[in-house]
Scaffold this active site. Structure first.
Site, mmCIF file in Angstrom:
data_model
loop_
_atom_site.group_PDB
_atom_site.id
_atom_site.type_symbol
_atom_site.label_atom_id
_atom_site.label_comp_id
_atom_site.label_asym_id
_atom_site.label_seq_id
_atom_site.Cartn_x
_atom_site.Cartn_y
_atom_site.Cartn_z
ATOM 1 N N HIS A 156 2.249 -3.784 -22.691
ATOM 2 C CA HIS A 156 2.008 -4.295 -21.344
ATOM 3 C C HIS A 156 2.194 -5.805 -21.314
ATOM 4 C CE1 HIS A 156 0.550 -0.411 -20.026
ATOM 5 N NE2 HIS A 156 -0.358 -0.388 -20.996
ATOM 6 N N ASP A 159 3.118 -10.428 -14.813
ATOM 7 C CA ASP A 159 3.937 -11.370 -14.055
ATOM 8 C C ASP A 159 3.122 -11.829 -12.849
ATOM 9 O OD1 ASP A 159 5.665 -12.591 -12.241
ATOM 10 O OD2 ASP A 159 6.985 -10.861 -12.018
ATOM 11 N N HIS A 161 3.098 -13.777 -9.514
ATOM 12 C CA HIS A 161 3.977 -14.364 -8.514
ATOM 13 C C HIS A 161 3.512 -15.758 -8.098
ATOM 14 C CE1 HIS A 161 5.997 -10.396 -6.934
ATOM 15 N NE2 HIS A 161 5.947 -10.457 -8.263
ATOM 16 N N HIS A 196 1.771 -8.223 -11.378
ATOM 17 C CA HIS A 196 2.064 -6.850 -11.817
ATOM 18 C C HIS A 196 2.595 -6.858 -13.237
ATOM 19 C CE1 HIS A 196 6.490 -7.292 -11.360
ATOM 20 N NE2 HIS A 196 6.193 -8.034 -10.303
ATOM 21 N N CYS A 197 2.601 -5.698 -13.839
ATOM 22 C CA CYS A 197 3.172 -5.517 -15.165
ATOM 23 C C CYS A 197 4.689 -5.436 -15.039
ATOM 24 C CB CYS A 197 2.620 -4.245 -15.806
ATOM 25 S SG CYS A 197 2.969 -4.100 -17.582
ATOM 26 N N HIS A 207 5.638 1.154 -14.448
ATOM 27 C CA HIS A 207 4.288 0.599 -14.557
ATOM 28 C C HIS A 207 3.721 0.234 -13.192
ATOM 29 C CE1 HIS A 207 3.807 -0.305 -19.069
ATOM 30 N NE2 HIS A 207 4.837 0.501 -18.941
ATOM 31 N N MET A 212 -0.206 -0.593 -11.906
ATOM 32 C CA MET A 212 -0.463 -1.809 -12.673
ATOM 33 C C MET A 212 -0.060 -3.050 -11.877
ATOM 34 S SD MET A 212 0.019 -1.939 -16.734
ATOM 35 C CE MET A 212 -1.304 -2.668 -17.711
ATOM 36 N N HIS A 317 -2.642 -2.730 10.247
ATOM 37 C CA HIS A 317 -3.135 -2.751 11.625
ATOM 38 C C HIS A 317 -4.598 -2.350 11.612
ATOM 39 C CE1 HIS A 317 -3.224 -2.156 16.000
ATOM 40 N NE2 HIS A 317 -3.842 -1.014 15.759
ATOM 41 N N GLU A 341 -1.443 -7.963 16.623
ATOM 42 C CA GLU A 341 -1.870 -6.568 16.630
ATOM 43 C C GLU A 341 -1.550 -5.870 15.317
ATOM 44 O OE1 GLU A 341 0.313 -4.026 19.259
ATOM 45 O OE2 GLU A 341 2.060 -5.353 19.296
ATOM 46 N N THR A 342 -0.370 -6.133 14.787
ATOM 47 C CA THR A 342 0.091 -5.559 13.523
ATOM 48 C C THR A 342 0.869 -6.634 12.802
ATOM 49 O OG1 THR A 342 0.272 -3.352 14.519
ATOM 50 C CG2 THR A 342 1.478 -3.713 12.474
ATOM 51 N N HIS A 368 0.553 0.967 9.711
ATOM 52 C CA HIS A 368 0.954 1.536 11.004
ATOM 53 C C HIS A 368 2.318 2.192 10.982
ATOM 54 C CE1 HIS A 368 0.766 2.281 15.298
ATOM 55 N NE2 HIS A 368 -0.470 1.803 15.311
#
Length: 404
Positions: A156, A159, A161, A196-197, A207, A212, A317, A341-342, A368
């Protein structure tokens, strides 16, 4: 392919399951000394379904100049299970800190949907889907210890971001079963971000689609602000990780049961290639945030909803409410959108929305794309206590036969 046949394609627990040319591990400690990362030569991995052969890593060395951070205070941030968030200051006191966090990778059998007996050998950080949230302030340093237990099947890594360089730290955190690594990175960009992996090759989506992944929030040192520079504060955080699963089925349409992690590899790749998830859920499973697990709040409380999706686009939403302030792209450097709204969260990112509850009752928080919300499981509930305000909404006439 049956479970018994698939076992022939699985390497032993000691085989390096990596598909990357960055299969190194770096140990970066307190005073940030120069470090060297050696890529180990991985043995040949046998074909694992449809002729996939994972490449062999080459040896190389990476070095960096010494950075002295010994003057900075250190704080340990205790990780908590989602949808909760760790204790933190909304406005930073003092200068930058080194925030120490620990992740232990865990490969565990999880129930995705009790009604259909859908299960997955989830790949996790600290045993949860999504992994724990990390919260720091701009200018702080995150120092992560990532440990991979001896009994794991897979290699494993992680990363971030939110970080800069070395594939988000993914190139410096490859840990085989029985290994650990320490990575430190500076939080330079305020916002919410996915981690994430990413072991390499087909192992990356495998993964991620096995759970993950997680989120980091980097707050501005002076806290959140609206478009006019006014302070925004929240009473609670709801940390929601949306997870798409691709569970293999047999010829009768029943979910295949596997005895151990990794046994589903070939079948899962086939299912993932369809790009059609069998489940799209919040926090790991159908119903993880509904019923007895619903989120609790009160009229007048302001909730900051952090929504992360490491793989697919989604459209959060709040039914019966709104996004009073929304950082759709996740960047706290930008002014928030208002009155939405969304909102839209791109696959591989996280976003944030703030809302102050004005009415009591049950609020459904959904993707939504209502097919995913209702049929695939992407739904959560907020149960809000308080007094009803008829000025905002009133049932003038209850349902009755027409013409009465």
């Amino acid at each position: 392919m049956t479970a018994s046949i698939k076992k022939e394609f699985l390497p032993s627990r000691r085989t390096i399951l990596t598909g990357t040319a960055m299969a190194g591990a770096a140990m970066m400690t307190g005073a940030a000394p120069s470090f060297a990362t050696t890529r180990r030569s991985a043995p040949h991995v046998p074909s694992m379904g449809k002729g996939l052969v994972l490449p062999v890593a080459e040896k190389t060395t990476v070095s960096a100049a010494t950075v002295d951070l010994s003057h900075l205070p250190r704080v340990k941030q205790e990780m908590v299970m989602p949808p909760m968030a760790p204790k933190h200051e909304q406005v930073a006191t003092g200068g930058p800190k080194i925030v120490e966090v620990s992740f232990v990778t865990e490969e565990r059998l999880m129930v995705v949907d009790e009604d259909t007996d859908a299960k997955i050998w989830a790949l996790t950080y600290n045993g949860s889907v999504p992994g724990p949230m990390i919260i720091v302030h701009e200018g702080d340093y995150v120092e992560l210890t990532i440990s991979n237990p001896e009994n794991s099947v897979f290699e494993h890594n992680i990363d971030f971001h939110a970080s800069t360089g070395a594939l988000g730290g993914g190139g410096l955190t490859h840990v085989l079963p029985g290994e650990e690594a320490v990575l430190r990175w500076k939080a330079t960009k305020p916002g919410v971000f996915v981690y994430h992996c990413a072991p390499g090759g087909a192992m990356i989506p495998y993964h991620v689609c096995h759970g993950m992944n997680g989120a980091v929030m980097v707050l501005p040192r002076d806290g959140l602000k609206d478009g006019d520079g006014n302070a925004l504060t929240y009473d609670q955080i709801a940390y929601i990780g949306e997870q798409d699963y691709y569970l293999p089925m047999d010829e009768d349409g029943e979910y295949i049961q596997y005895e151990s992690a990794g046994e589903d590899y070939s079948d899962s790749l086939d299912a993932m290639r369809t790009l059609i998830p069998t489940h799209s859920v919040f926090n790991g499973a159908v119903g993880a945030l509904t019923g007895e697990n619903a989120l609790k709040s009160k009229v007048g409380d302001t909730v900051l909803m952090i929504h992360a999706q490491a793989n697919r686009d989604t459209r959060p939403h709040l039914i019966g409410g709104h996004g009073n302030f929304v950082w759709e792209g996740g960047s706290f450097t930008d002014s928030p959108q208002t009155g939405m709204e969304t909102w839209f969260i791109r696959g591989g990112s996280a976003g944030a929305a703030m809302y102050t509850f004005e009415q009591p009752g049950v609020y459904a928080y959904v993707n939504h794309n209502l097919i995913e919300a209702v049929l695939l499981g992407a739904s959560a509930h907020f149960v809000v206590e308080g007094e009803w305000d008829n000025d905002l909404m009133e049932q003038v006439v209850a349902p009755r036969p027409m013409g009465v």
